[in-house]
Design an enzyme around this catalytic site. Structure first.
Site, short mmCIF file in Angstrom:
data_model
loop_
_atom_site.label_atom_id
_atom_site.label_comp_id
_atom_site.label_asym_id
_atom_site.label_seq_id
_atom_site.Cartn_x
_atom_site.Cartn_y
_atom_site.Cartn_z
N LYS A 32 22.86 50.78 24.63
CA LYS A 32 23.72 50.09 25.71
C LYS A 32 23.04 48.82 26.09
O LYS A 32 23.90 47.70 26.25
CB LYS A 32 23.47 50.96 26.91
N ASN B 13 18.64 53.07 27.97
CA ASN B 13 19.30 53.31 26.65
C ASN B 13 19.29 52.16 26.03
O ASN B 13 19.94 51.31 26.29
CB ASN B 13 20.61 53.91 26.83
N ASP C 250 27.47 54.30 33.33
CA ASP C 250 27.73 55.73 32.75
C ASP C 250 28.87 55.74 31.88
O ASP C 250 29.83 55.28 32.35
CB ASP C 250 27.86 56.64 34.15
N SER C 251 28.47 56.50 30.86
CA SER C 251 29.60 56.31 29.74
C SER C 251 29.52 57.65 29.11
O SER C 251 28.43 58.37 29.19
CB SER C 251 29.43 55.08 28.88
N GLU D 49 18.49 61.05 39.34
CA GLU D 49 19.29 62.21 38.78
C GLU D 49 20.62 62.00 38.80
O GLU D 49 21.44 61.61 39.65
CB GLU D 49 18.88 63.42 39.96
N LYS E 69 33.17 45.48 17.72
CA LYS E 69 33.16 46.65 18.58
C LYS E 69 32.88 46.00 20.19
O LYS E 69 33.82 46.54 20.91
CB LYS E 69 31.68 47.52 18.60
N PHE F 271 25.44 53.12 18.46
CA PHE F 271 24.12 54.04 18.57
C PHE F 271 25.10 55.54 18.88
O PHE F 271 26.30 55.49 18.96
CB PHE F 271 23.53 53.64 19.83
N HIS G 68 34.94 50.21 25.32
CA HIS G 68 35.03 50.64 26.85
C HIS G 68 33.90 49.83 27.50
O HIS G 68 34.19 49.50 28.53
CB HIS G 68 34.62 52.22 26.74
P1 ITT Z 1 21.18 55.50 31.07
O1 ITT Z 1 21.50 56.80 31.85
O2 ITT Z 1 19.65 55.31 31.19
O3 ITT Z 1 21.79 54.53 30.99
P2 ITT Z 1 21.99 57.36 28.97
O4 ITT Z 1 22.16 57.30 27.47
O5 ITT Z 1 21.40 58.74 29.56
O6 ITT Z 1 21.24 56.09 29.31
P3 ITT Z 1 24.82 58.24 29.86
O7 ITT Z 1 24.34 59.06 30.77
O8 ITT Z 1 25.55 57.18 30.43
O9 ITT Z 1 23.35 57.19 29.61
O10 ITT Z 1 25.36 58.60 28.30
C1 ITT Z 1 26.01 58.10 27.63
C2 ITT Z 1 26.04 58.84 26.27
O11 ITT Z 1 27.31 58.60 25.80
C3 ITT Z 1 25.35 57.92 25.26
O12 ITT Z 1 23.92 58.59 25.28
C4 ITT Z 1 25.83 58.15 23.97
O13 ITT Z 1 25.50 59.51 23.67
C5 ITT Z 1 27.37 58.26 24.48
N1 ITT Z 1 28.10 56.99 24.31
C6 ITT Z 1 28.44 56.09 25.37
N2 ITT Z 1 28.78 54.86 24.89
C7 ITT Z 1 28.80 54.78 23.55
C8 ITT Z 1 28.88 53.88 22.71
O14 ITT Z 1 29.32 52.72 22.76
N3 ITT Z 1 28.70 54.48 21.19
C9 ITT Z 1 28.39 55.70 21.14
N4 ITT Z 1 27.91 56.54 21.96
C10 ITT Z 1 28.35 56.29 23.25
#
Ligand code: ITT
Length: 206
Positions: A12, A9, A78-79, A40, A184, A161, A189
């Site tokens: 991130k 991502n 993971d977020s 996965e 930010k 994002f 978080h």
């Molecule tokens: P990776 O697993 O490759 O790191 P991913 O986007 O799939 O990328 P996650 O499974 O952790 O990552 O999903 C995190 C999602 O949560 C992210 O795609 C956003 O939709 C949301 N998110 C997390 N942090 C955020 C932030 O700071 N601002 C806005 N949306 C956020």
């Protein structure tokens, strides 16, 4: 020692570089480190999923180059967004909500629609970020951080994002997509979890 961040991502990754930039370590994305593979995310919590990603990417690096693995710390994030009125949805499914390839304009509008008519005091939400680390000796570390806000009534802002354009911060009177990247990072978080992880890593490497 180099740090490889187990994420695909870019949003991130931008924040991570801003927050860990001062650490003095080389910080590489998976792509920059030449690591390719899909892990996965089958855990049930943010912490479990971040550890699954960190272990998975550490294994990929070790299998490709055992010597390089001896000099690599793998970090993973993971977020996601928890909306209280929606029973904490989309939570760990934030990236997968309505399908991975659905645009965030659609995802964000859908959440606003589901909260149609809901008063501000019931629109509470939070971003959560778990960070996990796998170190060369096999040691594992985890931290977690969150940022509280409310779901706005319309999309606003182009920074950040994902769900940032609907995440309204009452103390700023703006969404997290309308404040600067530095602002930010100072309250987010991800900022909180990463700064705590940076402290743990400093102690480990001392
Ligand atoms: P990776 O697993 O490759 O790191 P991913 O986007 O799939 O990328 P996650 O499974 O952790 O990552 O999903 C995190 C999602 O949560 C992210 O795609 C956003 O939709 C949301 N998110 C997390 N942090 C955020 C932030 O700071 N601002 C806005 N949306 C956020």
């Amino acid at each position: 020692m180099r740090i490889v961040f187990a994420t695909g991502n870019e949003g991130k990754m931008r924040e991570i570089r801003g927050i860990l930039g001062g650490l003095g370590a080389e910080i590489l994305s998976m792509k920059e480190a030449g690591v390719d593979g899909d892990i996965e995310e089958n855990g049930t919590t943010f912490s479990e999923n971040s550890m699954i990603k960190a272990r998975g990417v550490y294994e990929l690096i070790k299998n490709a180059d055992a010597k390089a693995a001896q000099e690599t710390i793998v970090l993973a994030d993971d977020s996601g967004l928890e909306v209280d009125y929606l029973n904490k949805e989309p939570g760990i499914y934030s990236a997968r909500y309505m399908g991975r390839d659905t645009s965030y304009t659609e995802k964000n509008n859908n959440i606003i629609e589901r909260l149609n008519g809901v008063p501000d005091e019931k629109r509470t939400a939070r971003f959560v970020c778990a960070i996990s680390a796998v170190l060369p000796g096999g040691k594992e570390l985890s931290t977690i951080g969150n940022m509280e806000g409310i779901i706005g009534h319309k999309i606003a802002g182009t920074g950040g994002f994902g769900y940032d354009p609907i995440f309204f911060l009452p103390q700023y009177g703006k969404t997290s997509a309308e404040i600067s990247a530095d602002e930010k990072n100072a309250i987010s978080h991800r900022g909180k979890a990463l700064r705590e992880m940076a402290e743990l890593l400093k102690a480990e490497l001392a």
